[in-house]
Design a protein around this motif. Structure first.
Motif, PDB file in Angstrom:
ATOM      1  N   GLN A 516      30.127 -14.574   1.647  1.00 29.91           N
ATOM      2  CA  GLN A 516      29.006 -14.317   0.744  1.00 29.91           C
ATOM      3  C   GLN A 516      27.847 -13.573   1.396  1.00 29.91           C
ATOM      4  N   PHE A 517      27.885 -13.411   2.717  1.00 29.25           N
ATOM      5  CA  PHE A 517      26.748 -12.763   3.384  1.00 29.25           C
ATOM      6  C   PHE A 517      27.243 -11.998   4.609  1.00 29.25           C
ATOM      7  N   GLY A 538      34.804  -9.700   1.042  1.00 29.59           N
ATOM      8  CA  GLY A 538      34.301 -10.670   0.056  1.00 29.59           C
ATOM      9  C   GLY A 538      34.162 -10.008  -1.290  1.00 29.59           C
ATOM     10  N   THR A 539      33.607 -10.737  -2.263  1.00 30.68           N
ATOM     11  CA  THR A 539      33.368 -10.185  -3.598  1.00 30.68           C
ATOM     12  C   THR A 539      31.870  -9.975  -3.758  1.00 30.68           C
ATOM     13  N   ASN A 540      31.438  -8.707  -3.635  1.00 34.19           N
ATOM     14  CA  ASN A 540      30.017  -8.369  -3.702  1.00 34.19           C
ATOM     15  C   ASN A 540      29.157  -9.266  -2.815  1.00 34.19           C
ATOM     16  N   PRO A 541      29.468  -9.362  -1.529  1.00 38.53           N
ATOM     17  CA  PRO A 541      28.634 -10.199  -0.662  1.00 38.53           C
ATOM     18  C   PRO A 541      27.236  -9.606  -0.501  1.00 38.53           C
ATOM     19  N   HIS A 542      26.278 -10.462  -0.228  1.00 36.22           N
ATOM     20  CA  HIS A 542      24.926  -9.996   0.083  1.00 36.22           C
ATOM     21  C   HIS A 542      24.965  -9.280   1.425  1.00 36.22           C
ATOM     22  N   LEU A 543      24.212  -8.154   1.537  1.00 31.28           N
ATOM     23  CA  LEU A 543      24.286  -7.324   2.736  1.00 31.28           C
ATOM     24  C   LEU A 543      22.898  -7.118   3.333  1.00 31.28           C
TER      25      LEU A 543
END
Length: 817
Positions: A516-517, A538-543
């Motif tokens: 997630q990150f 991941g699925t659209n992890p925070h970057l």
């Protein structure tokens, strides 16, 4: 058909049947060339056709199958033969000989109006370069080395400068530090071997009737005489370089030069000077460009609608492409540069806006934790957060709670505490059952992050530590197969919460249970594809993208407009700023004494050089050569290590580990230690040839010391006592603020180093000057206005623009976060 041409036709048809395998002639088609030439001459074949045929045979064996097929069909087309396979045909009108203006009498004319017959100009623009007059296959291959493959590429192959023959200085008016172009005649040449080296010095004396100037070149001894033979007595040259003092006389060191084209003198005009490669001269390139400009520039379709051109007050593309190569006046040159620079920034901004829209419309998991848990995390740290850290952490928490993926660039000066932001953000994510990853460019940086994360997030003595030590792991190229397998399983079943590593993270078939990150440190070391690959774990992890390279705001808004920007410009309490001094070369002994004193007190030192070995430039001090001198003569009782860019990654890692473990007292290095290396015991940074570095780069190097509790020192030693250079370096003694230095660097040196950080994945900025804040703001405002009105560029008037944006950004690599 002449006998020779009939033979060629039969050979080529056989080659077509053999699927271009180079088997129509035993030993390859080039074997036929010696026997072919006399027949072509005997039968009176035209020079143009003869040149094309000879170039084709000479280059055939070196060409790819695709190039062989295309060139074979082109030659057969010239011979009037149709092959049985489908061919790409070019409109004959675009291949006909251009109707030139008299090139010798007026180089500055604009392109002539299109002829009646040229009805399909796009065929000409996409046609291969060898279809131009006097450019055969072999010369086209030389242009290919410059990235010029088609006639359209040639139109956009911009000069690196222009020489105005009406305003040239004479030698008697030259002053030291002038960077300019002169015209002079060769008077004498002398080749002398440099003692104890495989180098020779070539000295050329030139004159223009008003005075004499020495030109100095260093070349390998094997090739020096051949090089010197270019300078025949009485030859007139156009010479460009920097005027420097040498034994009280004026000299240019390794200037660029070319033989004078008399036609340029007669025009007294503004002449383009192009980048070159082996096999190409300015005359060859200018002739090719002039043909392309004269016949094709007026036929390029303008992708900018007229409404935008009027709003931006810029000229049309046809005028710009003509005047950038052969300007009538300085004003028309400036207007052409402005149009082409606007295009680049405008296309960049449109792409950035599309990126941002694409990203914010996606959904991501929300991460919100209770205020008391946030307080526990912060109170568990061994220090207080600075105001800048608190502000940035608040921005990150807002991103995590938004429901859209975080896409944030964190700019923090050297030592400003970016790592703690990454740690606190990772803690929030893992406390809510997510997983986090931190990717660093080198193993030693990954190890530093690993130790920091263990300290901040898994301190067993802290009752509220968010993670256990076993939940944080390190994966680098050194990890053995058993460790890798254990890590793979732990990430898959979720028992590993945070992983720190290098590119091995994306190369290995690693899968996460719930990534997630993602944090990417020092983002300019990673390509677009690598960042995209990490994100796909991941699925659209925070970057969160972190950089210690201060980027001026004007540049950040241009290059990183798709990222939210956080700036940390405050240093932690108690951090002692590095004291910086500029010393003259004569004071080098003082610097060595200071290094010895610091080492006697138990510390370590860096000595940095601009080049690897003196073969690159004999007059620049070099790491490899001086390492031996430093070890044997200057510091015989100390251990001196060596680090440079030609070492393998494993060798670099080994040297840095040894230095960190205090096995070396001094590390002699090139700029490979610029980013991220943390050696708290190092208190001296001595930089030789400091005038060769930009201020931002010097600041990065300076940031390698001052990371412990002791006072640290940075010593800058330029190559000469040049007052102008020392004045520029003096700024380093006045501030430790990387953002101030970055702005100064941008003013003094231009955007080169900065732009390189973001070029992967889209066309280079060749004309835009990032220092032109007004043009940047204009392009951004016009782009935003257009994007608001037509975000998909679907209106008919924007069709060409949509195509150009896709081409500019290379859509297959458009993930630029």
């Amino acid at each position: 058909m002449p006998t020779s041409l009939d033979k060629i036709r039969k050979i080529l048809m056989l080659e077509v049947q053999n699927k271009y395998a180079n088997r129509a002639i035993i030993g390859g088609l080039e074997k036929f060339l010696p026997a072919l030439r006399p027949e072509l001459i005997k039968e009176g074949i035209s020079e143009e056709l003869k040149s094309n045929i000879e170039s084709y045979f000479a280059a055939y064996s070196r060409s790819s199958v695709e190039d062989r097929e295309r060139s074979t069909k082109d030659i057969l087309l010239l011979l009037g033969e149709e092959t049985s396979t489908p061919t790409t045909t070019y409109d004959k009108s675009t291949l006909s000989k251009p109707q030139y203006q008299n090139r010798n009498s007026n180089y500055r004319n604009t392109a002539p109006p299109p002829s009646e017959t040229a009805s399909k100009p796009t065929h000409g623009l996409t046609a291969p370069l060898h279809l131009l007059n006097k450019i055969g296959m072999s010369r086209a291959a030389d242009f290919k080395n410059l990235g010029v493959n088609t006639i359209g590429d040639l139109l956009y192959f911009f000069p690196r400068r222009h020489d105005d023959y009406s305003t040239l200085k004479t030698i008697n008016h030259l002053e030291y530090d002038d960077v300019l172009t002169i015209i002079a005649t060769v008077q004498s040449t002398l080749v002398t071997k440099v003692r104890n080296r495989e180098l020779s010095r070539v000295e050329v004396v030139v004159s223009d009737g008003t005075g004499f100037l020495r030109l100095s070149f260093f070349r390998g001894s094997k090739y020096a005489q051949n090089f010197a033979n270019q300078f025949q007595h009485g030859k007139q040259l156009v010479i460009s370089g920097k005027v420097e003092p040498y034994l009280g006389r004026k000299q240019m060191n390794d200037p660029s030069f070319e033989e004078l084209d008399q036609s340029h003198l007669s025009t007294n005009g503004i002449i383009p000077v192009y980048p070159l490669t082996s096999g190409l001269s300015q005359k060859i390139v200018r002739t090719a460009v002039n043909e392309a400009v004269s016949f094709y520039a007026s036929r390029v379709a303008d992708f900018l609608p007229e409404s935008i051109r009027i709003k931006a007050k810029i000229v049309d593309i046809n005028t710009a492409l003509t005047q950038i190569h052969y300007p009538k006046t300085h004003d028309t040159l400036l207007s052409a540069q402005r149009r082409l620079a606007f295009d680049e920034i405008f296309l960049l901004q449109l792409g950035v806006l599309q990126q941002k829209k694409s990203w914010v419309t996606q959904t991501a998991e929300k991460f919100v934790v209770e205020p008391e848990i946030i307080n526990q995390l912060i109170n568990g740290l061994p220090f207080e957060l600075t105001g800048a850290q608190q502000k940035t952490f608040a921005e990150v928490q807002k991103d995590l709670a938004s429901g859209s993926p975080m896409n944030r660039l964190l700019q923090g000066d050297v030592g400003s505490g970016k790592t703690i932001i990454a740690a606190l953000t990772a803690a929030i994510v893992v406390l809510k059952d997510g997983q986090a990853v931190i990717m660093a460019p080198t193993g030693i940086l990954a190890e530093q992050h690993y130790r920091s994360m263990q300290k901040f997030l898994a301190d067993a003595s802290h009752p509220h530590a968010p993670l256990k030590s076993s939940e944080i792991v390190l994966l680098t190229g050194d990890s053995n197969p058993k460790e890798r397998e254990t890590i793979k399983q732990g990430l898959l079943d979720g028992s590993i919460k945070l992983i720190i590593g290098t590119h091995a993270l994306i190369e290995d078939p690693i899968q996460f249970k719930n990534l997630q990150f993602a944090v990417i440190d020092e983002q300019h070391r990673f390509g677009v594809a690598q960042r995209a690959a990490l994100r796909k774990k991941g699925t659209n992890p925070h970057l969160l993208v972190m950089t210690a390279t201060p980027i001026p705001r004007s540049l950040a808004l241009t290059l990183y407009g798709d990222l939210e920007l956080s700036i940390m410009d405050e240093m932690p309490v108690g951090r002692k700023p590095v004291k910086t001094y500029v010393l003259s070369p004569l004071e080098r002994e003082r610097a060595y004494q200071l290094v010895k004193t610091q080492i006697e007190n138990g510390h370590q030192a860096f000595i940095v050089y601009p080049l690897i070995d003196q073969g690159d430039n004999d007059e620049v001090k070099a790491a490899v050569d001086d390492h031996e001198v430093l070890q044997k003569d200057i510091f015989p009782n100390l251990k001196v290590g060596l680090l440079h860019g030609k070492m393998t990654p494993d060798e670099k890692e080994s040297v840095m580990k040894n230095f960190r473990n205090k096995e070396f007292d001094i590390l002699v290095s090139t700029t490979v230690i610029e980013v991220g290396v943390d050696i708290p015991n190092a208190t001296v940074m001595m930089i030789e040839g400091a005038n060769r570095f930009g201020l931002a780069q010097l600041h990065q190097l300076r940031g390698r010391v001052g990371r412990g509790d002791e006072q640290s020192i940075c010593l800058l030693i330029p190559e000469t006592a040049d007052s102008l250079e020392n004045e520029r370096l003096k700024v380093m003694t006045e501030t430790n603020d990387g953002f101030v230095l970055a702005e100064k660097d941008l003013e003094q040196r231009g955007p080169g180093d900065f732009i390189g950080y973001r070029q992967s994945g889209f066309a280079d900025l060749r004309m835009a000057r990032i220092t032109d804040i007004r043009l940047i703001e204009l392009a951004r405002n016009v782009a935003e206005e257009l994007f608001t009105a037509d975000p998909m560029l679907s209106k008919p008037e924007n069709a060409l623009l949509l195509s150009k944006v896709s081409e500019f950004w290379h859509s297959e690599n458009s993930d630029l976060s």
